[in-house]
Write a protein that holds these residues in place. Sequence first.
Motif, PDB file in Angstrom:
ATOM      1  N   MET A   1       0.836  -1.205   0.000  1.00  8.45           N
ATOM      2  CA  MET A   1       0.000   0.000   0.000  1.00  8.45           C
ATOM      3  C   MET A   1       0.876   1.262   0.000  1.00  8.45           C
ATOM      4  O   MET A   1       1.864   1.333   0.718  1.00  8.45           O
ATOM      5  CB  MET A   1      -0.872  -0.014   1.254  1.00  8.45           C
ATOM      6  N   ASN A   2       0.494   2.215  -0.838  1.00  4.96           N
ATOM      7  CA  ASN A   2       1.278   3.439  -0.951  1.00  4.96           C
ATOM      8  C   ASN A   2       0.903   4.461   0.121  1.00  4.96           C
ATOM      9  O   ASN A   2      -0.250   4.562   0.509  1.00  4.96           O
ATOM     10  CB  ASN A   2       1.004   4.084  -2.307  1.00  4.96           C
ATOM     11  N   PHE A   3       1.894   5.223   0.542  1.00  5.02           N
ATOM     12  CA  PHE A   3       1.614   6.332   1.459  1.00  5.02           C
ATOM     13  C   PHE A   3       1.253   7.580   0.665  1.00  5.02           C
ATOM     14  O   PHE A   3       1.683   7.741  -0.480  1.00  5.02           O
ATOM     15  CB  PHE A   3       2.866   6.645   2.283  1.00  5.02           C
ATOM     16  N   CYS A   4       0.487   8.456   1.295  1.00  2.00           N
ATOM     17  CA  CYS A   4       0.280   9.753   0.670  1.00  2.00           C
ATOM     18  C   CYS A   4       0.294  10.838   1.734  1.00  2.00           C
ATOM     19  O   CYS A   4       0.060  10.583   2.906  1.00  2.00           O
ATOM     20  CB  CYS A   4      -1.030   9.784  -0.112  1.00  2.00           C
ATOM     21  N   TRP A   5       0.579  12.027   1.269  1.00  2.00           N
ATOM     22  CA  TRP A   5       0.571  13.203   2.155  1.00  2.00           C
ATOM     23  C   TRP A   5      -0.485  14.135   1.583  1.00  2.00           C
ATOM     24  O   TRP A   5      -0.329  14.632   0.469  1.00  2.00           O
ATOM     25  CB  TRP A   5       1.957  13.855   2.142  1.00  2.00           C
ATOM     26  N   VAL A   6      -1.577  14.316   2.297  1.00  2.00           N
ATOM     27  CA  VAL A   6      -2.644  15.156   1.744  1.00  2.00           C
ATOM     28  C   VAL A   6      -2.561  16.565   2.312  1.00  2.00           C
ATOM     29  O   VAL A   6      -2.346  16.759   3.504  1.00  2.00           O
ATOM     30  CB  VAL A   6      -4.059  14.550   1.966  1.00  2.00           C
ATOM     31  N   ILE A   7      -2.698  17.524   1.419  1.00  2.00           N
ATOM     32  CA  ILE A   7      -2.545  18.927   1.813  1.00  2.00           C
ATOM     33  C   ILE A   7      -3.748  19.738   1.318  1.00  2.00           C
ATOM     34  O   ILE A   7      -4.096  19.695   0.139  1.00  2.00           O
ATOM     35  CB  ILE A   7      -1.269  19.541   1.196  1.00  2.00           C
ATOM     36  N   HIS A   8      -4.373  20.455   2.242  1.00  2.60           N
ATOM     37  CA  HIS A   8      -5.416  21.382   1.805  1.00  2.60           C
ATOM     38  C   HIS A   8      -4.838  22.795   1.831  1.00  2.60           C
ATOM     39  O   HIS A   8      -4.560  23.335   2.900  1.00  2.60           O
ATOM     40  CB  HIS A   8      -6.637  21.283   2.722  1.00  2.60           C
ATOM     41  N   PRO A   9      -4.619  23.398   0.644  1.00  2.00           N
ATOM     42  CA  PRO A   9      -4.116  24.766   0.644  1.00  2.00           C
ATOM     43  C   PRO A   9      -5.264  25.724   0.949  1.00  2.00           C
ATOM     44  O   PRO A   9      -6.217  25.817   0.189  1.00  2.00           O
ATOM     45  CB  PRO A   9      -3.610  24.969  -0.787  1.00  2.00           C
ATOM     46  N   ASN A  10      -5.183  26.362   2.086  1.00  2.00           N
ATOM     47  CA  ASN A  10      -6.263  27.241   2.505  1.00  2.00           C
ATOM     48  C   ASN A  10      -5.925  28.676   2.118  1.00  2.00           C
ATOM     49  O   ASN A  10      -5.048  29.301   2.706  1.00  2.00           O
ATOM     50  CB  ASN A  10      -6.434  27.111   4.030  1.00  2.00           C
ATOM     51  N   SER A  11      -6.643  29.156   1.111  1.00  2.00           N
ATOM     52  CA  SER A  11      -6.384  30.504   0.661  1.00  2.00           C
ATOM     53  C   SER A  11      -6.942  31.478   1.702  1.00  2.00           C
ATOM     54  O   SER A  11      -8.134  31.462   1.995  1.00  2.00           O
ATOM     55  CB  SER A  11      -7.053  30.728  -0.690  1.00  2.00           C
ATOM     56  N   ILE A  12      -6.091  32.311   2.255  1.00  2.00           N
ATOM     57  CA  ILE A  12      -6.568  33.165   3.343  1.00  2.00           C
ATOM     58  C   ILE A  12      -7.431  34.326   2.840  1.00  2.00           C
ATOM     59  O   ILE A  12      -8.081  34.982   3.614  1.00  2.00           O
ATOM     60  CB  ILE A  12      -5.399  33.688   4.213  1.00  2.00           C
ATOM     61  N   PHE A  13      -7.459  34.525   1.523  1.00  2.00           N
ATOM     62  CA  PHE A  13      -8.312  35.591   0.994  1.00  2.00           C
ATOM     63  C   PHE A  13      -9.649  35.062   0.471  1.00  2.00           C
ATOM     64  O   PHE A  13     -10.655  35.730   0.541  1.00  2.00           O
ATOM     65  CB  PHE A  13      -7.586  36.349  -0.117  1.00  2.00           C
ATOM     66  N   SER A  32      -8.310   7.723   0.739  1.00  5.11           N
ATOM     67  CA  SER A  32      -8.540   6.358   1.234  1.00  5.11           C
ATOM     68  C   SER A  32      -9.339   5.532   0.238  1.00  5.11           C
ATOM     69  O   SER A  32      -9.260   4.300   0.244  1.00  5.11           O
ATOM     70  CB  SER A  32      -9.291   6.374   2.559  1.00  5.11           C
ATOM     71  N   ALA A  33     -10.119   6.225  -0.605  1.00  4.43           N
ATOM     72  CA  ALA A  33     -10.953   5.510  -1.567  1.00  4.43           C
ATOM     73  C   ALA A  33     -10.125   4.776  -2.623  1.00  4.43           C
ATOM     74  O   ALA A  33     -10.641   3.916  -3.329  1.00  4.43           O
ATOM     75  CB  ALA A  33     -11.932   6.471  -2.242  1.00  4.43           C
ATOM     76  N   ILE A  34      -8.846   5.132  -2.772  1.00  2.00           N
ATOM     77  CA  ILE A  34      -8.003   4.314  -3.662  1.00  2.00           C
ATOM     78  C   ILE A  34      -6.895   3.658  -2.859  1.00  2.00           C
ATOM     79  O   ILE A  34      -5.777   3.452  -3.356  1.00  2.00           O
ATOM     80  CB  ILE A  34      -7.423   5.075  -4.879  1.00  2.00           C
ATOM     81  N   ASN A  35      -7.238   3.328  -1.616  1.00  2.00           N
ATOM     82  CA  ASN A  35      -6.330   2.529  -0.789  1.00  2.00           C
ATOM     83  C   ASN A  35      -4.993   3.173  -0.493  1.00  2.00           C
ATOM     84  O   ASN A  35      -4.008   2.471  -0.343  1.00  2.00           O
ATOM     85  CB  ASN A  35      -6.057   1.170  -1.454  1.00  2.00           C
ATOM     86  N   LEU A  36      -4.965   4.503  -0.443  1.00  2.00           N
ATOM     87  CA  LEU A  36      -3.703   5.143  -0.067  1.00  2.00           C
ATOM     88  C   LEU A  36      -3.698   5.296   1.448  1.00  2.00           C
ATOM     89  O   LEU A  36      -4.734   5.597   2.053  1.00  2.00           O
ATOM     90  CB  LEU A  36      -3.578   6.514  -0.730  1.00  2.00           C
ATOM     91  N   LYS A  37      -2.559   5.080   2.035  1.00  2.00           N
ATOM     92  CA  LYS A  37      -2.444   5.219   3.480  1.00  2.00           C
ATOM     93  C   LYS A  37      -1.979   6.642   3.779  1.00  2.00           C
ATOM     94  O   LYS A  37      -1.028   7.118   3.160  1.00  2.00           O
ATOM     95  CB  LYS A  37      -1.398   4.219   3.986  1.00  2.00           C
ATOM     96  N   ILE A  38      -2.679   7.304   4.704  1.00  2.00           N
ATOM     97  CA  ILE A  38      -2.332   8.702   4.969  1.00  2.00           C
ATOM     98  C   ILE A  38      -1.092   8.769   5.867  1.00  2.00           C
ATOM     99  O   ILE A  38      -1.113   8.311   6.996  1.00  2.00           O
ATOM    100  CB  ILE A  38      -3.488   9.446   5.680  1.00  2.00           C
ATOM    101  N   TYR A  39      -0.037   9.367   5.336  1.00  2.00           N
ATOM    102  CA  TYR A  39       1.172   9.554   6.139  1.00  2.00           C
ATOM    103  C   TYR A  39       1.056  10.852   6.932  1.00  2.00           C
ATOM    104  O   TYR A  39       1.311  10.896   8.129  1.00  2.00           O
ATOM    105  CB  TYR A  39       2.398   9.567   5.214  1.00  2.00           C
ATOM    106  N   GLU A  40       0.641  11.916   6.262  1.00  2.00           N
ATOM    107  CA  GLU A  40       0.442  13.205   6.920  1.00  2.00           C
ATOM    108  C   GLU A  40      -0.755  13.881   6.284  1.00  2.00           C
ATOM    109  O   GLU A  40      -1.057  13.644   5.118  1.00  2.00           O
ATOM    110  CB  GLU A  40       1.658  14.117   6.685  1.00  2.00           C
TER     111      GLU A  40
END
Length: 363
Positions: A1-13, A32-40
């Motif tokens: 299983m692959n790890f992934c790092w998910v990032i939500h870029p929050n635009s402050i404006f 998770s819907a494609i079986n990626l394991k969340i690393y961060e």
Amino acid sequence: MNFCWVIHPNSIFNKSRRTPDSALSELKSLASAINLKIYEANIINISNIKPGTFFGKGKIDELNQNLQKNKIENCIIIINSNISPIQQRNLEKILKTKVLDRTALILEIFGARATTKEGALQVELAHISWQKTRLVRSWTHLERQRGGRGFLGGPGELQIELDRRHITSRIKKIKKELEKVRNIRELQRNKRKKLYPLVSLIGYTNSGKSSLFNKITGSKEFVKNMVFATLDPKHRIVNISRYNNFILSDTVGFINDLPTELIESFKSTLDEILYADIIVHVRDISHEDYNSQNEDVISIVREIFSLDNNEMPENYFEVINKIDKVNIVDRNIKASSNKIYLSAKTGEGIDNFKNIINRHLLK
Ligand SMILES: Nc1nc2c(ncn2[C@@H]2O[C@H](COP(=O)(O)OP(=O)(O)OP(=O)(O)O)[C@@H](O)[C@H]2O)c(=O)[nH]1
Ligand SMILES: [Mg+2]
């Protein structure tokens, strides 16, 4: 299983209807819907997007150091936004790993879910249409880079042109094949329509459409606490009274920022809704984005019906699902003939739902 790092870029404006936390948790469920394991999983506040690398140097260094320090290899970076081909390429070069944006991730999920021939064709069409727009974009970039050195030649240029031609001819071929499948679907639809009226379940992904479908029809369609569990529409005949049968259809779920290529490619699936005698919008009352999910679904419905803001199709019903998960004292007061509170899990309110549909169909 692959790890992934998910990032939500929050635009402050740019203030969004969702909180950054709920946007991040939706992104996690997509991964998770494609079986990626969340690393961060992080929210990164950004004030401006860097044209070349999306994030600024400081943020990229942080990501890089973290990955190297913890010796995480092949960790896919997923960014909850659209990133340009150039940003993607640069980020991949610096971080030495694969980078996906929101559209690419959703296309991956749809690709993994497609089981029928039509589903697979629709996903491929969406995918290559998207790739084509990305080729065009990097093409203009190359042109700009070449500047005064003339317009002829350049290996990049030739390759892009070849890729583009290849994609265009593939698109033509898929569209032709889809047309055939569509004609068959149209025939089936007409045949069914002659038999019984059609009731279509629609709604945000994970709202409980398939659960309700199973409860009413006694089927065993795939139900999971996972986004986009259902891709291809399912139909079953339901007998609700001595005089009345209808066909219930379960459809693909919607999501905020559904890639336009997907809407285009799934036109024939979404057409289900146009042909429906009754549209039932299934909503998850226990979800923190209950209201913004509603707005997302309604805007897609309006797009399908070419309606103006404030307009809704006449045959539109709302099912407020998952009432077993929340405390609502006044649901009888709030309920109306077009709004039904129920739980697809416990079965509470299902009879009421059937009665209301029955009455409407007998009108
Ligand atoms: N507690 C509770 N959970 C429910 C209810 N209805 C559905 N669920 C759960 O919600 C999750 C999603 O249900 P599905 O029926 O797969 O949702 P869906 O709308 O078909 O989702 P997609 O196919 O992904 O669009 C599952 O974990 C179900 O068990 C309900 O009334 N109460
Ligand atoms: Mg489903």
